[in-house]
Design a protein around this motif. Sequence first.
Motif, mmCIF file in Angstrom:
data_model
loop_
_atom_site.group_PDB
_atom_site.id
_atom_site.type_symbol
_atom_site.label_atom_id
_atom_site.label_comp_id
_atom_site.label_asym_id
_atom_site.label_seq_id
_atom_site.Cartn_x
_atom_site.Cartn_y
_atom_site.Cartn_z
ATOM 1 N N LYS A 215 -19.070 0.941 -35.917
ATOM 2 C CA LYS A 215 -18.136 -0.166 -36.097
ATOM 3 C C LYS A 215 -17.974 -0.873 -34.751
ATOM 4 C CE LYS A 215 -17.409 1.418 -40.261
ATOM 5 N NZ LYS A 215 -17.977 0.756 -41.455
ATOM 6 N N HIS A 216 -18.238 -2.168 -34.733
ATOM 7 C CA HIS A 216 -18.236 -2.955 -33.494
ATOM 8 C C HIS A 216 -16.989 -3.842 -33.440
ATOM 9 C CE1 HIS A 216 -22.626 -2.341 -32.456
ATOM 10 N NE2 HIS A 216 -22.552 -1.867 -33.690
ATOM 11 N N ALA A 217 -16.324 -3.831 -32.297
ATOM 12 C CA ALA A 217 -15.210 -4.762 -32.091
ATOM 13 C C ALA A 217 -15.754 -6.178 -31.939
ATOM 14 C CB ALA A 217 -14.408 -4.368 -30.855
ATOM 15 N N LYS A 218 -14.949 -7.138 -32.344
ATOM 16 C CA LYS A 218 -15.359 -8.539 -32.217
ATOM 17 C C LYS A 218 -15.474 -8.909 -30.736
ATOM 18 C CE LYS A 218 -13.139 -9.805 -36.574
ATOM 19 N NZ LYS A 218 -12.090 -10.628 -37.231
ATOM 20 N N ARG A 219 -16.294 -9.917 -30.468
ATOM 21 C CA ARG A 219 -16.524 -10.341 -29.086
ATOM 22 C C ARG A 219 -15.239 -10.877 -28.450
ATOM 23 N NH1 ARG A 219 -21.537 -11.898 -26.910
ATOM 24 N NH2 ARG A 219 -23.330 -11.199 -28.136
ATOM 25 N N PRO A 220 -15.027 -10.607 -27.165
ATOM 26 C CA PRO A 220 -13.873 -11.197 -26.471
ATOM 27 C C PRO A 220 -13.979 -12.718 -26.432
ATOM 28 C CG PRO A 220 -14.804 -9.372 -25.208
ATOM 29 C CD PRO A 220 -15.769 -9.659 -26.314
ATOM 30 N N ASP A 221 -12.825 -13.365 -26.365
ATOM 31 C CA ASP A 221 -12.785 -14.825 -26.334
ATOM 32 C C ASP A 221 -12.942 -15.396 -24.924
ATOM 33 O OD1 ASP A 221 -12.392 -14.903 -29.081
ATOM 34 O OD2 ASP A 221 -10.206 -14.804 -28.895
ATOM 35 N N VAL A 222 -13.014 -14.549 -23.916
ATOM 36 C CA VAL A 222 -13.107 -15.020 -22.536
ATOM 37 C C VAL A 222 -14.571 -15.079 -22.107
ATOM 38 C CG1 VAL A 222 -10.860 -14.066 -21.980
ATOM 39 C CG2 VAL A 222 -12.898 -12.703 -21.583
#
Length: 617
Positions: A215-222
Motif C-alpha cells: 500500500k503506497h501513500a499518495k505523493r507529497p504536494d511539495v
Amino acid sequence: ITRMHFQWDWLCLGVLIISSVAAEIENEETLDADVEVEDFDKQSQADVDRDKSSLEVVYQTPKPTGEVYFTETFDGVFSGWVLSKTKKEDADGNIAKYDGKWEVEELKENSVPGDRGLVLKSVAKHHAISTMLTKAFIFDKKPLIVQYEVNFQEGIDCGGAYIKLLSSSDDLNLEYFFDKTPYTIMFGPDKCGEDYKLHFIFRHKNPKTGEYDEKHAKRPDVDLKKFYLDKKTHLYTLVLKPDDTFEVLIDQTVVSKGSLLEDMVPPINPPKEIEDPSDNKPYDWDERPKIPDPNAVKPDDWDEDEPFKIEDPDAVKPEGWLDDEPQYVPDPNAVKPKDWDEEMDGEWEAPQIPNPKCETAPGCGRWVRPMKNNPNYKGKWKAPMIDNPNYQGIWSPRKIPNPDYFEDLHPFRMTAVSAIGLELWSMTSDIYFDNFIICSEKEVADRWAADSWGLKKLVASANEPSMFSQLVTAAEDHPWLWVLYILTLALPVGLGVLFCWPAKKTDEDTDFKKPDLSKPTTKGELKQEREELEDDEIELEEEKENEDFAEDERRDMEETKREFIQDTKKMGREAPPSEDEGEGGEDIDDEEENEVADGSQEEGDKSNKSGSEDEVS
C-alpha cells in the motif's frame, strides 16, 4: 514649496532608514544562519561561539532521552551491522551480487569533528546491509516514529536512500537480506531521472487469504527537488499513530499526512460489490443516443459528384510567362569527374540547376490554371441525426457481492518489526546516512534531532557564503545578471539624487519668501537679513532719485517750449500781417494754443502719475 521640501526630507530619511535596516538584517542572517526550527539552539549540547569568523563546536554523540527501540550514530565502534552475502533475484549475473561498498566517515562538507555516518561508496552496484533492533516494535497502542538523516553529497542521478523495517520471523537471517526479504514498512527518498519520490509503503496482510499487498501513500504536494540536489543533510521522519493516521516530515516540516484507511493506493479494504464477470451484454442492446433520421430524403439538386476544387475560369496567364523554358537546366559550369567510368557509372549528366531565365519571368513551363473552391460542392449526403427512440443507455455488468471482501478497520496493526536494513542501487556514490532512531515519543525524536541534525544544520548555515558571494557566483554562471545588478543599484541611487539634492533658489523665491516667525533665528541670521533689507532700501531710493531727475528734465523742456511759443506770439502781434497771412496766422495761433493746452494736459497727467507712484513707493 516649503512643504514639498519637507516631504522630500522625510522621503530621504525613510530611504536611509530602510537601507540601514536591510544591512542590519543581512548581518543578522549571516550570523544567525537560519537556526529557528524547534529551538535547536536551546536544546543542542554544542558550544557555539558566534563572535568568531569561523564556527567552532564541540560535538557530543547524542543520547536518547526516553524509551527507544533502536538508535545508531556510527560514532563509536562499527558493530552489529551485517553485510548481505546473497544475490538479487531477476538480475544479470554480473551485477546481481550485493557487493557494493560501505564506509563509516565524516561528511565531505560542513563536517562536525567526531560526527561520522554510514556512506554508500560504490556506483552501479547493489548494496545491502542490515542490523537487528534493540527490541522488536509491536503495533499495538503506541505510535511508531522512524527518523534518520540523509545527505546526497554528490547530488543524485538515479538511486534510493530509503530504509526497510524487516518483519519479525523465526527464519530471519540478515546475511541473506535481499530485495525479496519480507518487510513491514519501506520509507525514505528515491529518485531516478526527474522523478523525485518520498516513499511510504507498508505491506498489508489480507485477513481472508493471508497474502500481503503493498500500500503506497499518495505523493507529497511539495516540490522535493531541492532536498536531492542541495548537498545538505536532511532529516526524514515517519510518524504512524494508533488512530490509523500518518505524517511524513522533512526537516521537521510536514510534507504529507493522511489516513491509512483513505489515503493509500490501492485502498486497504476492497469494495463490497464487484461486476459480475459472467454477465454479458445482450446482442440487441442499443447504446446509440443518436441515429440517422430514417425518413430523411436526399434533395433532388444534391450532386455528390461535384469536386471540392475546380479550375478558376477567370484566371489569366501572366504576361511574360515563358512556356518554352524549363524550370531546371543542366549546370553549364559542371565538369565530369576524372574518375567517372561510363561503363560502371553510366553516361554522365550535368546536375540540374534553376533556370536563370525564370528568375526575372513570372514563371516557366506549361501554364496551368489555379484551382479554387467549388461553390456547387456539397459532399456526400447524410441523413440528419435524431434522438434514438430505442436508446437504452451504456450497458454495464450487474453488481454482485465481492467474495473477497473484508473490512480492516485498524490497518495500523501491522506485522511486528525486528530489524532495519538498507537494500539499495545507486548510480551516484557518497550517499550519507546517520543518526537512526526508532521510538514512540515525538519529544524523544525531537531532542535526538536537536543534538544531531540541528548541529549539522547550524554548522552548514554558518558556513554558507554571504549574499554578496552568492550574487557574484551567480553572475559568473550567468553574465547577464551583472546588468540586472547595475540597474538595481542605479535605481535607488538615481531616485535619491533626484529627491534629496537641494533645489536651486530662484529670484521669485527670494522676493516672495516670508519669514517664519515661529522659527528661532540667531544673531548672525538677523544681521544678514538687516543688511539685505538695507541694500534693498538703497536700491529703491536710487531708482526713485533717477525717476525724479528724469521728471525734472521733462518739465524743463516743456517750460522752454512754452516760452518759445509765447515769444513767437509777441513777434506776430508787433508785425501787421498781410491778407494772405491773416487767416493762416490765426490758424497757426490756434494750433499753437492747442499744442500748449495739450502739453499742459500731458504735464498734468505725468504729474498725477508721478504723485501716484510716490504714494505707492
